[in-house]
Design an enzyme around this catalytic site. Structure first.
Site, PDB file in Angstrom:
ATOM      1  N   PRO A   2       0.834  -1.216   0.000  1.00 21.44           N
ATOM      2  CA  PRO A   2       0.000   0.000   0.000  1.00 21.44           C
ATOM      3  C   PRO A   2       0.869   1.267   0.000  1.00 21.44           C
ATOM      4  O   PRO A   2       1.893   1.313   0.677  1.00 21.44           O
ATOM      5  CB  PRO A   2      -0.772  -0.113   1.315  1.00 21.44           C
ATOM      6  CG  PRO A   2      -0.675  -1.538   1.714  1.00 21.44           C
ATOM      7  CD  PRO A   2       0.621  -2.043   1.174  1.00 21.44           C
ATOM      8  N   GLU A   3       0.456   2.244  -0.761  1.00 21.38           N
ATOM      9  CA  GLU A   3       1.213   3.508  -0.843  1.00 21.38           C
ATOM     10  C   GLU A   3       0.694   4.482   0.214  1.00 21.38           C
ATOM     11  O   GLU A   3      -0.272   4.185   0.928  1.00 21.38           O
ATOM     12  CB  GLU A   3       1.099   4.057  -2.268  1.00 21.38           C
ATOM     13  CG  GLU A   3       1.600   3.022  -3.264  1.00 21.38           C
ATOM     14  CD  GLU A   3       1.688   3.511  -4.706  1.00 21.38           C
ATOM     15  OE1 GLU A   3       1.822   4.725  -4.931  1.00 21.38           O
ATOM     16  OE2 GLU A   3       1.634   2.653  -5.601  1.00 21.38           O
ATOM     17  N   LYS A  50       4.962   4.848   4.219  1.00 21.62           N
ATOM     18  CA  LYS A  50       4.282   3.552   4.126  1.00 21.62           C
ATOM     19  C   LYS A  50       4.273   2.812   5.459  1.00 21.62           C
ATOM     20  O   LYS A  50       3.907   1.640   5.506  1.00 21.62           O
ATOM     21  CB  LYS A  50       4.973   2.691   3.063  1.00 21.62           C
ATOM     22  CG  LYS A  50       4.937   3.314   1.668  1.00 21.62           C
ATOM     23  CD  LYS A  50       5.703   2.451   0.711  1.00 21.62           C
ATOM     24  CE  LYS A  50       5.806   3.095  -0.653  1.00 21.62           C
ATOM     25  NZ  LYS A  50       6.669   2.332  -1.554  1.00 21.62           N
ATOM     26  N   ASN A 229       4.703   2.796  -6.476  1.00 22.55           N
ATOM     27  CA  ASN A 229       4.800   2.535  -7.911  1.00 22.55           C
ATOM     28  C   ASN A 229       3.617   3.077  -8.723  1.00 22.55           C
ATOM     29  O   ASN A 229       3.790   3.558  -9.836  1.00 22.55           O
ATOM     30  CB  ASN A 229       4.949   1.030  -8.130  1.00 22.55           C
ATOM     31  CG  ASN A 229       5.582   0.719  -9.459  1.00 22.55           C
ATOM     32  OD1 ASN A 229       6.499   1.426  -9.887  1.00 22.55           O
ATOM     33  ND2 ASN A 229       5.085  -0.301 -10.135  1.00 22.55           N
ATOM     34  N   ARG A 308      10.829  -2.321 -10.531  1.00 22.00           N
ATOM     35  CA  ARG A 308       9.368  -2.255 -10.494  1.00 22.00           C
ATOM     36  C   ARG A 308       8.810  -2.122 -11.897  1.00 22.00           C
ATOM     37  O   ARG A 308       9.390  -1.428 -12.752  1.00 22.00           O
ATOM     38  CB  ARG A 308       8.908  -1.037  -9.658  1.00 22.00           C
ATOM     39  CG  ARG A 308       9.453  -0.991  -8.240  1.00 22.00           C
ATOM     40  CD  ARG A 308       9.010  -2.192  -7.406  1.00 22.00           C
ATOM     41  NE  ARG A 308       7.575  -2.353  -7.365  1.00 22.00           N
ATOM     42  CZ  ARG A 308       6.787  -1.774  -6.460  1.00 22.00           C
ATOM     43  NH1 ARG A 308       7.297  -1.018  -5.509  1.00 22.00           N
ATOM     44  NH2 ARG A 308       5.488  -1.980  -6.489  1.00 22.00           N
TER      45      ARG A 308
END
Ligand SMILES: [Zn+2]
Length: 328
Positions: A2-3, A50, A229, A308
């Site tokens: 999760p961002e 995060k 990302n 990524r």
């Protein structure tokens, strides 16, 4: 994983429980001893990028007073107050509501707390539990996660919570797919947290204009804490910048534009999350860009570090060559 906006949402779910006694700690975790949480007061809650931090202690005291955190540059805000967003205000309102509620609870349970304090013989230092969430990590308040779909055998496997904290008012918090460890203090540095009102633009611009590809720098949590990302892909599309462009090739206006999109996008995402809405993506996981161009996809990252998946539109985000090779 999760961002920033997701973890901030988790924080808003956990925050209302501050001031309450943990009557039972359960869950599948083997990383921490659940006994360390039983009959402890949930004292405070903080978020940084995060990471989520929850503080526990044996006595009930005013949350916030014992924050011996690495809040090194707090107060040195250089952000224009005009950039305070709707989601900031929603969070502030939520925190105010909770703060009032905590005061009431604190007064009501002072007697109990004193009794508990007496038993505990003096005040323990607060212990902070740090949560770092995995890809499908989440926090739920007063509900458990449910399987979204049946597996191939037709079974509805309900995910197991790593940790479930039950509180004295009958409510509970369930934590899924998260790593947990005890830390002596929370690490927070609001000046590099993209969702903080004290985020330092100058410092971020300085990092972005280095010779590294911008898509590497944007994921560097030392400068863009909470930026993940999805945000990286979306804001580079909005700014029309190829992900592998070295920051040093970009003019000041473009660097500012990347930063503006980063702040706007994360803030909008948080705002949507707090209202239970999703976010429509322009380029992330897409085959074509909104203008119908074929999107490129590659796994990008610095040498020796995590790579990524990155999406970009070669038309809308053209490669920029070094100035001295454009006009020989
Ligand atoms: Zn395009």
């Amino acid at each position: 994983m999760p961002e920033g906006p997701s973890v901030k949402k988790f924080y808003t779910l956990a925050f209302p429980f501050v001031g309450q006694l943990v009557t039972k700690a359960g869950g599948s975790t083997k990383k921490i001893d659940l006994k360390d949480l039983n009959q402890r007061y949930f004292q405070d809650c903080m978020v940084h990028g995060k990471n989520l931090f929850l503080a526990f202690g044996s006595d009930l005291r005013t949350p916030g007073n014992d924050r011996a955190c690495d809040d090194l540059e707090a107060g040195s805000s250089t952000q224009d107050p005009k950039l305070s967003t709707g989601s900031d205000m929603m969070l502030q309102e939520k925190e105010q509501e909770v703060s009032d509620l905590r005061k009431l609870r604190s007064q009501a349970s002072r007697k109990d707390a004193n009794a508990f304090d007496g038993q505990a013989k003096g005040k323990d230092a607060l212990k902070w539990l740090r949560f770092h969430f995995g890809m499908f990590g989440s926090v739920r308040a007063n509900e458990f996660a449910r399987a979204k779909q049946a597996n191939k055998k037709g079974d509805w496997n309900v995910p197991a919570a790593r940790l479930v904290l039950s509180f004295d008012d009958g409510g509970f918090l369930a934590f899924y797919n998260t790593r947990m460890d005890w830390v002596s203090r929370p690490f927070t540095r609001p000046t590099c947290d993209i969702l903080s009102a004290t985020f330092h633009r100058g410092q971020a611009l300085e990092a972005l204009r280095r010779s590294k590809p911008v898509c590497f720098t944007l994921l560097d949590q030392r400068y863009f804490s909470g930026l993940g990302n999805i945000i990286k892909n979306e804001i580079l599309f909005f700014a029309g910048v190829h992900p592998l462009t070295p920051g040093s090739f970009l003019d000041h206006k473009t660097l500012e534009s990347i930063l503006d999109h980063a702040l706007r996008f994360t803030s909008e995402w948080l705002h949507n999350k707090l209202q239970g809405k999703g976010m429509h993506h322009q380029i992330y996981l897409k085959e074509t860009c909104p203008l119908g161009h074929q999107v490129m996809k590659d796994t990008l990252g610095p040498p020796g570090a995590l790579k990524r998946l990155t999406w970009w539109c070669p038309e809308c985000q053209p490669e920029i060559l070094p100035k001295h090779t454009v006009h020989p």
